[in-house]
Motif scaffolding. Structure first.
Motif, PDB file in Angstrom:
ATOM      1  N   GLY A 185       0.824  -1.200   0.000  1.00  0.00           N
ATOM      2  CA  GLY A 185       0.000   0.000   0.000  1.00  0.00           C
ATOM      3  C   GLY A 185       0.858   1.248   0.000  1.00  0.00           C
ATOM      4  O   GLY A 185       1.737   1.425  -0.844  1.00  0.00           O
ATOM      5  N   ASP A 186       0.641   2.120   0.982  1.00  0.00           N
ATOM      6  CA  ASP A 186       1.425   3.356   1.049  1.00  0.00           C
ATOM      7  C   ASP A 186       2.736   3.176   1.795  1.00  0.00           C
ATOM      8  O   ASP A 186       3.474   4.141   2.000  1.00  0.00           O
ATOM      9  CB  ASP A 186       0.601   4.486   1.676  1.00  0.00           C
ATOM     10  CG  ASP A 186       0.215   4.206   3.120  1.00  0.00           C
ATOM     11  OD1 ASP A 186       0.665   3.195   3.686  1.00  0.00           O
ATOM     12  OD2 ASP A 186      -0.557   5.012   3.689  1.00  0.00           O
ATOM     13  N   GLY A 187       3.046   1.942   2.210  1.00  0.00           N
ATOM     14  CA  GLY A 187       4.341   1.664   2.820  1.00  0.00           C
ATOM     15  C   GLY A 187       4.474   2.069   4.270  1.00  0.00           C
ATOM     16  O   GLY A 187       5.591   2.118   4.796  1.00  0.00           O
ATOM     17  N   THR A 188       3.356   2.303   4.959  1.00  0.00           N
ATOM     18  CA  THR A 188       3.420   2.778   6.344  1.00  0.00           C
ATOM     19  C   THR A 188       4.169   1.817   7.251  1.00  0.00           C
ATOM     20  O   THR A 188       5.047   2.225   8.026  1.00  0.00           O
ATOM     21  CB  THR A 188       2.004   3.020   6.890  1.00  0.00           C
ATOM     22  OG1 THR A 188       1.411   4.118   6.188  1.00  0.00           O
ATOM     23  CG2 THR A 188       2.026   3.342   8.371  1.00  0.00           C
ATOM     24  N   LEU A 189       3.849   0.524   7.190  1.00  0.00           N
ATOM     25  CA  LEU A 189       4.490  -0.427   8.102  1.00  0.00           C
ATOM     26  C   LEU A 189       5.990  -0.486   7.863  1.00  0.00           C
ATOM     27  O   LEU A 189       6.783  -0.463   8.816  1.00  0.00           O
ATOM     28  CB  LEU A 189       3.868  -1.813   7.935  1.00  0.00           C
ATOM     29  CG  LEU A 189       4.458  -2.913   8.826  1.00  0.00           C
ATOM     30  CD1 LEU A 189       4.366  -2.537  10.297  1.00  0.00           C
ATOM     31  CD2 LEU A 189       3.758  -4.248   8.570  1.00  0.00           C
ATOM     32  N   SER A 190       6.411  -0.549   6.595  1.00  0.00           N
ATOM     33  CA  SER A 190       7.851  -0.580   6.308  1.00  0.00           C
ATOM     34  C   SER A 190       8.537   0.701   6.765  1.00  0.00           C
ATOM     35  O   SER A 190       9.667   0.675   7.256  1.00  0.00           O
ATOM     36  CB  SER A 190       8.080  -0.792   4.809  1.00  0.00           C
ATOM     37  OG  SER A 190       7.817  -2.132   4.441  1.00  0.00           O
ATOM     38  N   ARG A 191       7.854   1.815   6.596  1.00  0.00           N
ATOM     39  CA  ARG A 191       8.437   3.098   7.036  1.00  0.00           C
ATOM     40  C   ARG A 191       8.677   3.082   8.541  1.00  0.00           C
ATOM     41  O   ARG A 191       9.737   3.514   9.012  1.00  0.00           O
ATOM     42  CB  ARG A 191       7.495   4.239   6.647  1.00  0.00           C
ATOM     43  CG  ARG A 191       7.926   5.605   7.121  1.00  0.00           C
ATOM     44  CD  ARG A 191       7.178   6.706   6.387  1.00  0.00           C
ATOM     45  NE  ARG A 191       5.735   6.560   6.501  1.00  0.00           N
ATOM     46  CZ  ARG A 191       4.999   7.049   7.502  1.00  0.00           C
ATOM     47  NH1 ARG A 191       5.612   7.698   8.494  1.00  0.00           N
ATOM     48  NH2 ARG A 191       3.695   6.892   7.520  1.00  0.00           N
ATOM     49  N   PHE A 192       7.718   2.557   9.292  1.00  0.00           N
ATOM     50  CA  PHE A 192       7.892   2.477  10.741  1.00  0.00           C
ATOM     51  C   PHE A 192       9.029   1.520  11.101  1.00  0.00           C
ATOM     52  O   PHE A 192       9.812   1.787  12.023  1.00  0.00           O
ATOM     53  CB  PHE A 192       6.597   2.002  11.395  1.00  0.00           C
ATOM     54  CG  PHE A 192       5.455   2.985  11.319  1.00  0.00           C
ATOM     55  CD1 PHE A 192       5.651   4.286  10.904  1.00  0.00           C
ATOM     56  CD2 PHE A 192       4.174   2.583  11.672  1.00  0.00           C
ATOM     57  CE1 PHE A 192       4.591   5.190  10.838  1.00  0.00           C
ATOM     58  CE2 PHE A 192       3.110   3.472  11.613  1.00  0.00           C
ATOM     59  CZ  PHE A 192       3.316   4.779  11.196  1.00  0.00           C
ATOM     60  N   LEU A 193       9.117   0.390  10.393  1.00  0.00           N
ATOM     61  CA  LEU A 193      10.176  -0.574  10.689  1.00  0.00           C
ATOM     62  C   LEU A 193      11.554   0.005  10.377  1.00  0.00           C
ATOM     63  O   LEU A 193      12.520  -0.212  11.125  1.00  0.00           O
ATOM     64  CB  LEU A 193       9.942  -1.858   9.889  1.00  0.00           C
ATOM     65  CG  LEU A 193       8.803  -2.750  10.394  1.00  0.00           C
ATOM     66  CD1 LEU A 193       8.454  -3.806   9.368  1.00  0.00           C
ATOM     67  CD2 LEU A 193       9.185  -3.402  11.724  1.00  0.00           C
ATOM     68  N   ARG A 194      11.673   0.736   9.267  1.00  0.00           N
ATOM     69  CA  ARG A 194      12.965   1.353   8.941  1.00  0.00           C
ATOM     70  C   ARG A 194      13.390   2.348  10.018  1.00  0.00           C
ATOM     71  O   ARG A 194      14.572   2.490  10.312  1.00  0.00           O
ATOM     72  CB  ARG A 194      12.906   2.018   7.572  1.00  0.00           C
ATOM     73  CG  ARG A 194      12.993   1.034   6.417  1.00  0.00           C
ATOM     74  CD  ARG A 194      13.280   1.745   5.094  1.00  0.00           C
ATOM     75  NE  ARG A 194      12.172   2.609   4.710  1.00  0.00           N
ATOM     76  CZ  ARG A 194      11.123   2.210   3.988  1.00  0.00           C
ATOM     77  NH1 ARG A 194      11.044   0.950   3.569  1.00  0.00           N
ATOM     78  NH2 ARG A 194      10.153   3.051   3.670  1.00  0.00           N
ATOM     79  N   SER A 195      12.418   3.040  10.599  1.00  0.00           N
ATOM     80  CA  SER A 195      12.747   3.988  11.660  1.00  0.00           C
ATOM     81  C   SER A 195      13.292   3.283  12.898  1.00  0.00           C
ATOM     82  O   SER A 195      13.941   3.909  13.745  1.00  0.00           O
ATOM     83  CB  SER A 195      11.517   4.821  12.037  1.00  0.00           C
ATOM     84  OG  SER A 195      10.568   4.039  12.755  1.00  0.00           O
ATOM     85  N   GLU A 196      13.032   1.967  12.986  1.00  0.00           N
ATOM     86  CA  GLU A 196      13.560   1.164  14.093  1.00  0.00           C
ATOM     87  C   GLU A 196      14.795   0.368  13.674  1.00  0.00           C
ATOM     88  O   GLU A 196      15.218  -0.541  14.383  1.00  0.00           O
ATOM     89  CB  GLU A 196      12.473   0.213  14.604  1.00  0.00           C
ATOM     90  CG  GLU A 196      11.325   0.904  15.313  1.00  0.00           C
ATOM     91  CD  GLU A 196      11.730   1.492  16.655  1.00  0.00           C
ATOM     92  OE1 GLU A 196      12.717   0.995  17.246  1.00  0.00           O
ATOM     93  OE2 GLU A 196      11.067   2.443  17.120  1.00  0.00           O
ATOM     94  N   GLY A 197      15.343   0.681  12.501  1.00  0.00           N
ATOM     95  CA  GLY A 197      16.593   0.063  12.083  1.00  0.00           C
ATOM     96  C   GLY A 197      16.462  -1.194  11.258  1.00  0.00           C
ATOM     97  O   GLY A 197      17.460  -1.862  10.971  1.00  0.00           O
TER      98      GLY A 197
END
Length: 315
Positions: A185-197
């Motif tokens: 979708g809009d990549g929200t979950l991956s964006r949050f995971l990247r913010s956690e490394g």
């Protein structure tokens, strides 16, 4: 033989549908097809047969199961029915989870303010990682909680991710790489995971309704099957995969995949390809529900679940 004007009309309608108009506009433009979908859904739902609902969902997702079309105009009608049925099934999933089936939904001023501050960044609909502490404190103050998901689901939002969920997923993924989110979708979950490394790539074929948000700059335009074949991930994520979708079966056929994590629903007809899930457990995979992580998917009223598949050593 269809007339030239009939062919031109069919071509125009096909192009219009390809632009992903809202379901409300499709219903207005194709009232007969909407009536057909209503009759079909009424029949399977009134029968009370979950398997029949799942078969119908799988047929809609696959775009098949009906008689061969005879001309362009009929093909367009089939396309319209498929879109309308898919939308109705999504709404059924929301209605089953929330108990809200229709009417005009509005939050009060205070509840709207709390919800905006709690779940979204800024003044728009960009989700943020939600603090469970803040959620437990503020969510009880929100009136008409069951209104939330029917209000945001047309915008492509099927759940909210707590900060604790994201960190739990980070621990589950560990140092396995590469990690890929499919149908992101809009990549929200991956964006949050990247913010956690977490080193994760969000992929999606972008076959979305216009009602979804436009901020998708960090999502790779790639369908799920291509992403699996070309990226050979060790870990795959998917959040709220469409019910009866055709692509999840490919996850279990991809030799590189060790772990597959699904954030979805407890309802089999609301999300996920459960035929593929059951087949996987018979061909080298284990399946468990991570109840601790599931409790961190918000809001609790939608009865979400986190399903974790692991390839067995002998698989």
């Amino acid at each position: 033989m269809p007339s030239p004007s009939s062919k031109a009309t069919a071509a125009a309608d096909r192009a219009w549908l390809a632009g992903d108009p809202p379901a409300s506009e499709i219903r207005e433009r194709f009232p007969a097809e909407w009536a057909t979908v209503q009759r079909e859904l009424t029949a399977v739902v009134d029968a009370g047969d979950v398997e029949a609902i799942k078969r119908y969902a799988a047929r809609v997702a696959g775009g098949g199961g009906g008689p061969a079309v005879r001309n362009d105009r009929e093909a367009v009608r089939v396309m319209a029915r498929q879109r309308l049925a898919a939308d109705a099934l999504r709404q059924m999933g929301v209605a089953a989870a929330t108990g809200v089936t229709g009417g005009r939904l509005r939050f009060g001023l205070v509840s709207g303010w709390i919800t905006q501050r709690l779940l979204f960044a800024g003044g728009g609909l960009e989700r943020k990682p939600v603090s469970m502490r803040a959620f437990r404190l503020l969510w009880p103050l929100v009136r008409n909680k069951s209104y939330l998901m029917p209000l945001v689901e047309p915008r492509g939002i099927y759940c909210f991710y707590s900060r604790e969920l994201v960190r739990g997923l980070r621990e589950l993924i560990g140092d396995r790489a590469p990690c890929v989110e499919i149908a992101a979708g809009d990549g929200t979950l991956s964006r949050f995971l990247r913010s956690e490394g977490v080193d994760v790539v969000a992929t999606d074929d972008h076959s979305w309704q216009k009602t979804r948000r436009e901020q998708v700059g960090d999502v790779v335009v790639q369908d799920a099957v291509a992403a699996l074949r070309e990226r050979a991930p060790r870990v795959v994520l998917c959040s709220w995969p469409p019910a009866g979708n055709p692509f999840e079966a490919e996850v279990f056929r991809t030799a590189s995949v060790e772990v597959y994590v699904v954030v979805g629903s407890r309802s089999e007809f609301a999300a996920g390809n459960w035929d593929a899930y059951r087949a996987a457990t018979e061909t080298g995979w284990t399946l468990e529900e991570d109840e601790a992580l599931g409790a961190l998917v918000l809001p609790p009223q939608i009865a979400s679940a986190v399903w974790v598949f692991r390839r067995r050593a002998d698989g």
